[in-house]
Motif scaffolding. Structure first.
Motif, mmCIF file in Angstrom:
data_model
loop_
_atom_site.group_PDB
_atom_site.id
_atom_site.type_symbol
_atom_site.label_atom_id
_atom_site.label_comp_id
_atom_site.label_asym_id
_atom_site.label_seq_id
_atom_site.Cartn_x
_atom_site.Cartn_y
_atom_site.Cartn_z
ATOM 1 N N ASN A 14 5.190 8.557 -4.164
ATOM 2 C CA ASN A 14 5.123 7.307 -3.713
ATOM 3 C C ASN A 14 6.027 6.635 -5.178
ATOM 4 O O ASN A 14 6.905 5.849 -4.699
ATOM 5 C CB ASN A 14 3.896 6.661 -3.708
ATOM 6 N N LEU A 69 1.556 5.927 -10.852
ATOM 7 C CA LEU A 69 2.579 4.967 -10.306
ATOM 8 C C LEU A 69 3.376 4.420 -11.274
ATOM 9 O O LEU A 69 4.578 4.350 -11.487
ATOM 10 C CB LEU A 69 1.826 4.101 -9.429
ATOM 11 N N TYR A 89 5.033 -3.157 -6.447
ATOM 12 C CA TYR A 89 3.746 -2.459 -5.686
ATOM 13 C C TYR A 89 2.385 -3.321 -6.028
ATOM 14 O O TYR A 89 2.220 -3.659 -7.149
ATOM 15 C CB TYR A 89 3.647 -1.077 -6.410
ATOM 16 N N ASP A 95 0.804 13.192 -4.126
ATOM 17 C CA ASP A 95 1.157 12.125 -3.204
ATOM 18 C C ASP A 95 1.490 10.925 -4.013
ATOM 19 O O ASP A 95 2.425 10.287 -3.591
ATOM 20 C CB ASP A 95 -0.009 11.778 -2.293
ATOM 21 N N TRP A 96 0.767 10.513 -5.083
ATOM 22 C CA TRP A 96 1.130 9.409 -5.998
ATOM 23 C C TRP A 96 2.345 9.587 -6.558
ATOM 24 O O TRP A 96 3.421 8.652 -6.754
ATOM 25 C CB TRP A 96 -0.073 9.099 -6.936
ATOM 26 N N GLU A 106 -6.451 3.262 -5.510
ATOM 27 C CA GLU A 106 -5.534 3.817 -6.633
ATOM 28 C C GLU A 106 -6.280 4.129 -8.015
ATOM 29 O O GLU A 106 -5.616 4.826 -8.770
ATOM 30 C CB GLU A 106 -4.464 2.721 -6.672
ATOM 31 N N SER A 138 0.851 -1.285 0.256
ATOM 32 C CA SER A 138 0.035 -0.011 -0.009
ATOM 33 C C SER A 138 0.876 1.296 0.046
ATOM 34 O O SER A 138 1.970 1.260 0.330
ATOM 35 C CB SER A 138 -1.013 -0.100 1.304
ATOM 36 N N PRO A 139 0.430 2.404 -0.253
ATOM 37 C CA PRO A 139 1.422 3.757 -0.382
ATOM 38 C C PRO A 139 1.759 4.111 0.938
ATOM 39 O O PRO A 139 1.040 3.728 1.859
ATOM 40 C CB PRO A 139 0.181 4.738 -1.080
ATOM 41 N N ARG A 140 2.691 4.859 0.781
ATOM 42 C CA ARG A 140 3.223 5.627 2.041
ATOM 43 C C ARG A 140 2.200 6.741 2.326
ATOM 44 O O ARG A 140 1.942 7.788 1.385
ATOM 45 C CB ARG A 140 4.397 6.076 1.921
ATOM 46 N N ASN A 156 -1.437 -3.210 -5.583
ATOM 47 C CA ASN A 156 -2.806 -2.372 -5.360
ATOM 48 C C ASN A 156 -3.848 -2.619 -4.805
ATOM 49 O O ASN A 156 -3.953 -3.774 -4.434
ATOM 50 C CB ASN A 156 -3.236 -2.032 -7.014
#
Length: 320
Positions: A172, A211, A192, A168-169, A198, A136-138, A194
């Motif tokens: 990441n 991403l 990564y 933000d993406w 996303e 998952s993303p930071r 998903n």
């Protein structure tokens, strides 16, 4: 009479031979063989599916996974074991770890991608894997790294993830590139994974598209969780075809018809083959696009014991 019979036998032989050639040319013979057996690929499982069971009894859970037919696993953590202890448990069960999920921010003793990457790569390799995946993303600090007063974890997670913007993406993506470059030198590839948030619109694009576009194909790969792709209202086969070569791993996950398209971590899960996803189309499409690692994963709530659900999913996939 003998001459006539010889002619008929020869004619039958030629017809049968022509049919065999036609079947081979059209793939009819290959189509009758199950997908995984035909491709020589193992059916793997993400141990998140059995998380509570593994936390209580790792050896027993791994033995049950092997008895169900699985041979490869993807780790969701080490359940309080050292990598060496976990590897020993896998060896005892006859299983091989090929991938490990690693959080972008350290959330416990297992560490994260923001920590000591040398130690992290050593742990991944020690357990037998060469693939690490950020699941998952930071989350940006401005959104809060912990639930607010009175807010439960699930509600906090939905709130912050759906509040992420295009910048933000992009951040990441930069983070993934940076960490992947370091891990690559140690022999570990970074990917990564998903969910469905996303796929929420970010102007004319989405978080997942940012991403994929902003990460280096030579460094970062993707693990398509097709259940979450479908939960976002997107056709998983079309998504993977669009990004041919970027997606090398798949979470094999099914969902009930009652699932409504959303970007808020909501789905109605079920065992593989009991839901709405067309596996006869999706599996070959994914393979043609470059997917080579397949891991069954099921979300809670479960309608039966988790290992029984995992066995149902395995049995379906072994025959499809």
């Amino acid at each position: 009479m003998l001459l006539e019979r010889t002619r008929l036998d020869r004619r039958g032989f030629l017809i049968a031979g022509a049919a065999a050639v036609t079947a081979a040319a059209t793939g009819a013979g290959a189509a009758a063989r199950p997908f995984f057996a035909g491709k020589g690929l193992p059916i793997g499982i993400q141990l998140y599916t059995l998380g509570p069971d593994a936390a209580r009894d790792l050896d027993g859970t791994l033995a049950a996974v092997a008895a169900a037919g699985y041979r490869t696993v993807e780790l969701a953590g080490f359940y309080g074991k050292t990598p060496q202890q976990f590897r020993a448990a896998l060896d005892k069960a006859g299983l091989k770890a090929t991938s490990v999920h690693v959080q972008g921010r350290a959330m416990g003793p297992d560490g994260g991608l923001d920590g000591d990457l040398g130690k992290l790569s050593d742990a991944v390799l020690a357990v037998g894997a060469t693939q690490a995946v950020m699941p998952s993303p930071r989350i940006p600090e401005r959104l809060g790294l912990r639930p607010a007063a009175g807010e439960d974890i699930a509600g906090w997670f939905r709130r912050v993830l759906t509040a992420m913007n295009a910048d933000d993406w992009k951040e990441n993506a930069r983070f993934l590139n940076e960490k992947a470059a370091v891990l690559k030198t140690a022999g570990v590839r970074l990917g990564y994974h998903n969910h469905n948030f996303e796929f929420a619109p970010q102007g004319s694009t989405t978080g997942i598209e940012i991403l994929i576009r902003e990460t280096d194909p030579a460094l970062v790969t993707f693990e398509a969780d097709v259940g979450w792709v479908a939960a976002a209202g997107v056709d998983p086969a079309a998504f993977i075809r669009k990004h041919k070569g970027r997606v090398t791993m798949m979470h094999v996950k099914d969902l009930k018809a009652s699932t409504r398209p959303n970007f808020e971590l909501r789905m109605d899960p079920t065992e593989i083959g009991s839901g709405e996803i067309d596996w006869k189309t999706l599996l070959p499409a994914a393979y043609a696009a470059g997917v080579r690692h397949f891991y069954v994963e099921q979300e809670a709530p479960f309608e039966r014991p988790r290992i029984e659900a995992a066995k149902i999913s395995y049995d379906f996939l072994a025959k499809v």
